[in-house]
Design a protein around this motif. Sequence first.
Motif, PDB file in Angstrom:
ATOM      1  N   LEU A 118      -2.063  30.269   8.167  1.00 40.22           N
ATOM      2  CA  LEU A 118      -2.295  28.882   7.824  1.00 40.22           C
ATOM      3  C   LEU A 118      -1.948  28.481   6.509  1.00 40.22           C
ATOM      4  CD1 LEU A 118      -5.769  27.979   9.353  1.00 40.22           C
ATOM      5  CD2 LEU A 118      -3.552  27.932  10.399  1.00 40.22           C
ATOM      6  N   GLU A 122      -3.015  23.668   5.684  1.00 39.88           N
ATOM      7  CA  GLU A 122      -3.522  23.581   7.111  1.00 39.88           C
ATOM      8  C   GLU A 122      -4.813  24.154   7.125  1.00 39.88           C
ATOM      9  OE1 GLU A 122       0.696  24.484   9.464  1.00 39.88           O
ATOM     10  OE2 GLU A 122      -0.219  26.068   8.458  1.00 39.88           O
ATOM     11  N   GLN A 125      -7.542  21.651   6.247  1.00 43.99           N
ATOM     12  CA  GLN A 125      -7.675  20.536   7.460  1.00 43.99           C
ATOM     13  C   GLN A 125      -8.535  21.038   8.180  1.00 43.99           C
ATOM     14  OE1 GLN A 125      -7.114  17.468   6.994  1.00 43.99           O
ATOM     15  NE2 GLN A 125      -6.277  17.714   4.950  1.00 43.99           N
TER      16      GLN A 125
END
Length: 296
Positions: A118, A122, A125
Amino acid sequence: MSETAPWKIVSFYRFLPLAGSELGAIQERWKELLAENGILGLMLLAEEGVNATLAGSPEAMDMVMRALCDEFSIPVERLKESFSRARPFKRLSVEVRSEIVTLKRPDLVPQDQDSSHLSPEEWHQLLLGEEEKIVIDTRNSFEIAAGRFPGAIDPGLTSFSEWGEYLDSALIPRDKTVMIYCTGGIRCEKAILEMRARGFEKVYQLQDGILGYFEKVPGGLFEGECFVFDDRVAVDQDLKPTQKFGICPGCGLTGSIPKTCERCQVGYFVCDSCKSTWGTLCSKACKSQVKKFRVS
Ligand SMILES: [Zn+2]
Ligand SMILES: [Zn+2]
């Protein structure tokens, strides 16, 4: 830290096959080139790739990093950069090892980038999201004590080679979403292989680790500071050298108890085990000066 600081520090790693028979020559060549340019730090070479943290003047670093990225096919956006006013390493060392990160499993070699990586954004999030997940810090306990992502599990490691043992004993459901992270991302590249071998299905790793997260998600969710393996000891979330930790002059390990030197008035940090025996001087140099003065 302003970019006018005299030391630019770059960390990077890359898993790529290097021929064992050529490692010695690669080592000699880089040792020479880095030394010629006044670069300090540690570079590890193994048949599985390269892992390094190097420091030098910004100009010299930009030059050698271009050459390193070329030779080892490292994408420029994967470099983790920071700056320091103080010299972060005492010397340069370029070493050939059996692994570039010690899991004691040279047989586990990460392949190309896959969907488990990630980006810092990302990762951020997913952490914020509603989805149920387990977050595990793959670093050693003393590092986690200085800072971690909220809710992250400390597996209680004193060395990364204990990771497999931890996975065998920990009761982590194999079908849950698991998020793992470390300092610069390299440990997780191997940690995830051990997890897959044990049947974990949904594991994600933070690409470029905490240092990458600090750079790409300023003011993010991480709580505390991050240990680094040079003389800065740790960096804060702005990637500035820590104000909370230092090298204990008594034993050379991490100190967290602030003191002021009675001879030179410099601030320093002593560790818990040396606090009563070391006294109130910042260094062996100050200690010997005071001793001389007292004797004469
Ligand atoms: Zn100490
Ligand atoms: Zn002193």
